[in-house]
Design a protein around this motif. Sequence first.
Motif: not given
Length: 166
Positions: A92, A96, A128, A131, A135, A152, A156, A161, A166
């Motif tokens: 992530d 980002y 965010i 993204l 996903k 993934q 992360s 993020f 976030s």
Amino acid sequence: MSRHDVLFLLLLGIALLALVLGAAGCLNREDAGVEPGDSTEPHVGMAVFQANCAECHGVAGEGHADWQNRNPDGTLRPPPLNGDGHTWHHADGILYRIVDQGGAIPSQPDFKSGMPAFGEKLSDQEIIDVLLYIKTLWHGKVYSDVSIEDLQARRSIADPFPAAAS
């Protein structure tokens, strides 16, 4: 009806769906006591994706048809974001940073990407949201009998993020 007319109608339909879903999502978030702008629902990012990313990465995140070959200037073509490319290989945090700062990777000066920076155009939360929407395009795709969503997510853990975003 021309191909451009069909594409326009498809984009219009997606945009309308995003507005309807976004409005419903805002009502649900307010009912749940979540502040507007503090979205974490993937459909919220769909409209931002369509407005900012679909031109290069495709309406359904399919990427450039010849994405594995370079442009004449050496830059990479837009890859698929739907799980058919390599996007899910990245945590992530790096995803980002790529959207925020652009696709150039300072630690790899030979890596040439045409991905522009969106940090001046999109808020941290919009990045965010995009993204999170991307996903959702990975659902049902697997690599070595493991969902790419799970793979993934594991990556992360070490590079999430940014906390401020976030």
